[in-house]
Motif scaffolding. Sequence first.
Motif, PDB file in Angstrom:
ATOM      1  N   ARG A 152      48.856   7.493 -15.480  1.00 25.60           N
ATOM      2  CA  ARG A 152      50.163   7.428 -16.167  1.00 25.60           C
ATOM      3  C   ARG A 152      50.102   6.443 -17.326  1.00 25.60           C
ATOM      4  N   GLN A 153      49.472   5.282 -17.083  1.00 28.64           N
ATOM      5  CA  GLN A 153      49.316   4.287 -18.137  1.00 28.64           C
ATOM      6  C   GLN A 153      48.488   4.854 -19.285  1.00 28.64           C
ATOM      7  N   LEU A 154      47.385   5.515 -18.951  1.00 27.65           N
ATOM      8  CA  LEU A 154      46.506   6.059 -19.973  1.00 27.65           C
ATOM      9  C   LEU A 154      47.224   7.096 -20.827  1.00 27.65           C
ATOM     10  N   TYR A 155      47.978   7.962 -20.184  1.00 26.29           N
ATOM     11  CA  TYR A 155      48.698   8.989 -20.936  1.00 26.29           C
ATOM     12  C   TYR A 155      49.737   8.364 -21.862  1.00 26.29           C
ATOM     13  N   SER A 156      50.394   7.315 -21.398  1.00 19.22           N
ATOM     14  CA  SER A 156      51.391   6.646 -22.236  1.00 19.22           C
ATOM     15  C   SER A 156      50.742   5.988 -23.449  1.00 19.22           C
ATOM     16  N   MET A 157      49.436   5.733 -23.370  1.00 16.93           N
ATOM     17  CA  MET A 157      48.713   5.097 -24.470  1.00 16.93           C
ATOM     18  C   MET A 157      47.975   6.121 -25.336  1.00 16.93           C
ATOM     19  N   GLY A 158      48.224   7.390 -25.097  1.00 16.51           N
ATOM     20  CA  GLY A 158      47.675   8.422 -25.967  1.00 16.51           C
ATOM     21  C   GLY A 158      46.434   9.133 -25.469  1.00 16.51           C
ATOM     22  N   VAL A 159      45.951   8.790 -24.286  1.00 19.29           N
ATOM     23  CA  VAL A 159      44.775   9.476 -23.732  1.00 19.29           C
ATOM     24  C   VAL A 159      45.166  10.874 -23.288  1.00 19.29           C
ATOM     25  N   LYS A 160      44.417  11.865 -23.741  1.00 19.16           N
ATOM     26  CA  LYS A 160      44.734  13.257 -23.419  1.00 19.16           C
ATOM     27  C   LYS A 160      43.848  13.832 -22.313  1.00 19.16           C
ATOM     28  N   THR A 161      42.700  13.191 -22.054  1.00 22.22           N
ATOM     29  CA  THR A 161      41.755  13.723 -21.066  1.00 22.22           C
ATOM     30  C   THR A 161      41.229  12.613 -20.174  1.00 22.22           C
ATOM     31  N   VAL A 162      41.248  12.847 -18.861  1.00 19.44           N
ATOM     32  CA  VAL A 162      40.610  11.935 -17.915  1.00 19.44           C
ATOM     33  C   VAL A 162      39.552  12.709 -17.140  1.00 19.44           C
ATOM     34  N   ARG A 163      38.461  12.029 -16.868  1.00 21.30           N
ATOM     35  CA  ARG A 163      37.350  12.638 -16.142  1.00 21.30           C
ATOM     36  C   ARG A 163      37.348  12.128 -14.700  1.00 21.30           C
ATOM     37  N   VAL A 164      37.360  13.037 -13.755  1.00 24.46           N
ATOM     38  CA  VAL A 164      37.216  12.685 -12.343  1.00 24.46           C
ATOM     39  C   VAL A 164      35.721  12.668 -12.034  1.00 24.46           C
ATOM     40  N   ALA A 165      35.175  11.466 -11.881  1.00 24.63           N
ATOM     41  CA  ALA A 165      33.731  11.327 -11.714  1.00 24.63           C
ATOM     42  C   ALA A 165      33.364  11.060 -10.256  1.00 24.63           C
ATOM     43  N   ASP A 166      32.577  11.972  -9.700  1.00 28.82           N
ATOM     44  CA  ASP A 166      32.041  11.809  -8.348  1.00 28.82           C
ATOM     45  C   ASP A 166      30.746  11.005  -8.467  1.00 28.82           C
ATOM     46  N   THR A 167      30.888   9.744  -8.814  1.00 30.95           N
ATOM     47  CA  THR A 167      29.775   8.906  -9.255  1.00 30.95           C
ATOM     48  C   THR A 167      28.629   8.815  -8.255  1.00 30.95           C
ATOM     49  N   VAL A 168      28.941   8.741  -6.971  1.00 31.54           N
ATOM     50  CA  VAL A 168      27.884   8.605  -5.964  1.00 31.54           C
ATOM     51  C   VAL A 168      27.648   9.902  -5.185  1.00 31.54           C
ATOM     52  N   GLY A 169      28.243  10.989  -5.649  1.00 32.51           N
ATOM     53  CA  GLY A 169      27.946  12.299  -5.088  1.00 32.51           C
ATOM     54  C   GLY A 169      28.372  12.509  -3.648  1.00 32.51           C
ATOM     55  N   THR A 170      29.543  11.998  -3.282  1.00 29.18           N
ATOM     56  CA  THR A 170      29.990  12.112  -1.886  1.00 29.18           C
ATOM     57  C   THR A 170      31.142  13.103  -1.691  1.00 29.18           C
TER      58      THR A 170
END
Length: 270
Positions: A152-170
Amino acid sequence: MKIKKKIVDTTLRDGEQCPGIVFRPEDKIRLGLLLDKLGVYEIEAGCVDIHSDDLQYLDKLMGQKKNALVSLWCRMRQEDVEEACLFQPDLIHVGVPVSYVQIYSKLNKNKVWVQREIKSCLEIANNYNIPVTVGLEDATRADIGFILTLVRQLYSMGVKTVRVADTVGTLTPDRGFEIVKQIHSAVKELNIEIHEHNDLGMAVANSIVMAKAGGTMIDCTLLGIGERVGNCNLYDFAHATETIFDLGIDKKKIKEVEQELIDILKGGVE
């Protein structure tokens, strides 16, 4: 009617983190232009830190590519974002730690610090008029309440895309579906990008399910190469979803580009 989805190819960034793989600058230009011709939406061209001398090939790639956006990945460090901006890519991707394991144990920081630091990073990129996508690092082990507050904070600051990262592959498909649905419900206007690692052999399956849940962009690599045991395999994803998704890519041509990669890895390209 098939649902349109966008491919983000990260062969040149995450793919190069595969043990034993190192691309020469000319290899990256060649592969990047092939991926551009193939029709991927975005090419993640490399990783930025304050010593990014090996990114000098980027000018040639940016100057010759026709359609794909070219992005650079960097840590959530103001110095890194500043450095990335100087290369003038189409996009900058900033990885933001969101799990308590990463925030408290690895970095010895807290959630307030994360929120403050990403704000500063975004302000730097805004000064250069370069869009930023934000990666939720280790999202699959993170508190969903914090993730929703942050997006929500990111969108309010103009971010249009967020990446859901499964960083450790679980991640498993059910959990991946749930995370995407919750983010989409919190901020419907956000584009959700999917970044899967194949530690449990489910990178393609997870990516398909998460795309069905509302993910609009899917990270893939040629041959599925990547950190540890690899990422979502581009051909396998395209083949498995050809009846439901429109990726804007001819899957038969993926095999041709894969062969070019194999030739590069064998040292067969001059």
